[in-house]
Design a protein around this motif. Structure first.
Motif, PDB file in Angstrom:
ATOM      1  N   GLY A   1     -83.290 -84.461  -4.769  1.00  0.00           N
ATOM      2  CA  GLY A   1     -84.398 -84.102  -3.898  1.00  0.00           C
ATOM      3  C   GLY A   1     -85.497 -83.371  -4.641  1.00  0.00           C
ATOM      4  N   TYR A   2     -85.944 -82.254  -4.039  1.00  0.00           N
ATOM      5  CA  TYR A   2     -86.986 -81.426  -4.647  1.00  0.00           C
ATOM      6  C   TYR A   2     -86.405 -80.238  -5.410  1.00  0.00           C
ATOM      7  N   TRP A   3     -85.104 -80.212  -5.637  1.00  0.00           N
ATOM      8  CA  TRP A   3     -84.506 -79.046  -6.283  1.00  0.00           C
ATOM      9  C   TRP A   3     -85.051 -78.788  -7.680  1.00  0.00           C
TER      10      TRP A   3
ATOM     11  N   PRO B   1     -90.275 -86.255   7.470  1.00  0.00           N
ATOM     12  CA  PRO B   1     -89.447 -85.040   7.387  1.00  0.00           C
ATOM     13  C   PRO B   1     -88.986 -84.794   5.953  1.00  0.00           C
ATOM     14  N   LEU B   2     -89.027 -83.544   5.535  1.00  0.00           N
ATOM     15  CA  LEU B   2     -88.586 -83.177   4.194  1.00  0.00           C
ATOM     16  C   LEU B   2     -87.087 -82.937   4.175  1.00  0.00           C
ATOM     17  N   PRO B   3     -86.427 -83.216   3.047  1.00  0.00           N
ATOM     18  CA  PRO B   3     -85.021 -82.839   2.922  1.00  0.00           C
ATOM     19  C   PRO B   3     -84.895 -81.326   2.794  1.00  0.00           C
ATOM     20  N   LEU B   4     -83.671 -80.848   2.752  1.00  0.00           N
ATOM     21  CA  LEU B   4     -83.438 -79.406   2.648  1.00  0.00           C
ATOM     22  C   LEU B   4     -84.161 -78.813   1.446  1.00  0.00           C
ATOM     23  N   SER B   5     -84.156 -79.529   0.322  1.00  0.00           N
ATOM     24  CA  SER B   5     -84.815 -79.029  -0.881  1.00  0.00           C
ATOM     25  C   SER B   5     -86.322 -78.897  -0.692  1.00  0.00           C
ATOM     26  N   GLY B   6     -86.935 -79.819   0.058  1.00  0.00           N
ATOM     27  CA  GLY B   6     -88.366 -79.735   0.339  1.00  0.00           C
ATOM     28  C   GLY B   6     -88.691 -78.578   1.267  1.00  0.00           C
TER      29      GLY B   6
END
Length: 479
Positions: free
Chosen positions: A176-178, A268-273
């Protein structure tokens, strides 16, 4: 350049102590040289701040009530309005990026070999003021300028054409965005906690190594994959650009739209976003909190005898993590309660990933209010320093000898207009956030009453954050 740099004479900036204006003046404006900082508030604030706090909270609450009563169709028509402008192609994008890269290389050289004074060297002034403050605000107004100005796109295109290499690996979706989150946290720590982030050579090494790291990652995972989820500046600037009043569609056509209209169409963004956007807001909030008498007194530190950043590394690191954790927990709780009130069938992750886009107007408002003084004063120093990047007596743009008007942020008159502008932007940002959140809630709930009910806890959070933001602007601060 800032209270970030330790050593030399760092400004003991004491503000907002109403009963002792004479004492405040002597503390806030010492005769020794000083570095300016984004959150320094070197003026005496003789204003009824409790009325501003109450008024701001009521304005945000009233916007929620008005939106709850309006028919969804009318707001939908409002958001969809566009004004066509003209077509703007990508022909010159590579050339612009190459020019940006050349400028970046000059800044690195200036940081390593130019003046050691952060107020005379263009490296820290450009990074902390023109890039992190000025460009971020321009992104929120005019759209994605960074996609043209970033110093990687042009060199990547040239390197790809010369090597003929294809992208060997894909960045795993599960990440993800991590990667961007971790890099942004490192950036925030360097800016807010490191003893000397304004030291030109130190900053030049950090920026140069980060450019090389990112460029190497682009060679491995491809430019698009890494910039979308790994390169934190591109991720941040692209999220902020969704608030802009300029919309650019796939064929290059530009259109004017309402501020925040593009947020309503965001996926929708994932948890990382979600974590990334909340970190962007919490880090700026902590920068303001970390210098308040309240925060320093909590750890038994006399704010009048500010001990310097080295002594506060542990406390600062704890505070940066704690501020993010508290904001993330409260945001998730507000979304959870709202979904339960509305009887939603959507998962918490899906709802939070969608509603977190309403944080963008708040983050932009805080960015403006918190860094306004830096933009007004350090921006002038940056313009002067760019004319003589190596302190060799050059005057490339005719601005090397310009007079710096630091008085624009000092005195009772400046205190009045600065406070009102900062407070007004924070309140407006939260009201726009409520407006955006309602539009996003209608994507989760087909029944307007349920959509409005789901937003009640989130609106309470926004009211509380409005009060916090105004309090941070007015409360006594040091360092």
């Amino acid at each position: 350049m800032s209270g970030r740099t330790e050593g030399g004479a760092v400004e003991r900036c004491i503000s907002a102590i109403r009963p002792f204006p004479g004492l405040v003046a002597s503390l806030a404006f010492p005769s020794t040289p000083a570095f300016a900082h984004a959150s320094d508030r070197g003026h005496v604030l003789l204003l009824p701040t409790r009325y501003y706090l109450a008024g701001g909270a009521l304005a945000v609450a009233a916007s929620f009530l008005v939106l709850a009563l309006l028919p969804p169709d009318s707001l939908d028509r409002f958001w969809r309005k566009r004004l066509p402008l003209f077509t703007f192609g990508d022909t010159a994008r590579t050339a612009v990026s190459l020019v940006s890269f050349a400028g970046f290389a000059i800044l690195i050289a200036a940081g390593l070999f130019g003046s050691r004074d952060p107020l005379s060297n263009p490296m820290p002034l450009t990074v902390w003021t023109l890039l992190w403050v000025g460009l971020a605000l321009l992104q929120g107004l005019a759209g994605d300028l960074w996609s043209w100005l970033n110093p990687w796109y042009g060199p990547y295109r040239v390197a790809s054409r010369l090597s003929g290499r294809t992208q060997p690996y894909l960045l795993p979706q599960r990440l993800g965005y991590w990667p961007a989150f971790l890099l942004f946290f490192a950036f925030a720590w360097f800016e807010l906690i490191d003893p000397a982030p304004d030291d030109p050579a130190r900053l030049a090494w950090a920026a140069g190594l980060y450019w090389l790291l990112s460029f190497a990652a682009m060679q491995v995972f491809g430019y698009r994959d890494w910039t979308l989820r790994g390169e934190f500046l591109t991720v941040f600037f692209s999220m902020v650009a969704r608030f802009a009043i300029v919309e650019r569609i796939a064929d290059g056509r530009l259109k004017l739209c309402w501020p925040g209209a593009k947020l309503l169409a965001a996926a929708p963004l994932p948890l990382s976003g979600v974590a990334f956007l909340l970190l962007a807001l919490s880090s700026v909030s902590f920068d303001g909190l970390s210098k308040t008498f309240f925060w320093l007194g909590w750890f038994g530190i006399n704010p009048v005898e500010f001990p310097g950043r080295t002594a506060l590394i542990g406390i600062g690191s704890f505070g940066l993590v704690m501020t993010f954790a508290v904001l993330a927990a409260v945001f998730e709780l507000a979304v959870f309660l709202g979904q339960n009130l509305a009887g939603s069938k959507h998962s918490l992750g899906h709802a939070a990933g969608l509603l977190v886009w309403s944080i963008v107007p708040i983050a932009l408002a805080y960015h403006f209010a918190h860094y306004l003084t830096a933009l007004l004063v350090d921006g002038q120093y940056a313009i002067a320093a760019l004319s003589d990047p190596f302190a060799l007596g050059w005057n490339l743009f005719g601005t090397a000898d310009m007079s710096i008007e630091a008085g624009v942020v000092a005195g009772a008159g400046s205190a009045w207009w600065l406070w009102n502008l900062q407070a007004g932007v924070i309140i407006a940002g939260h009201m726009l956030a409520v407006l955006v959140a309602h539009g996003l809630a209608w994507r989760l709930h087909a029944i307007p009453a349920r959509a409005a009910l789901s937003q009640f806890p989130l609106t309470v959070l926004m009211i509380a954050y409005t009060v916090l933001g105004l309090w941070l602007l007015a409360t006594p601060s040091a360092g």
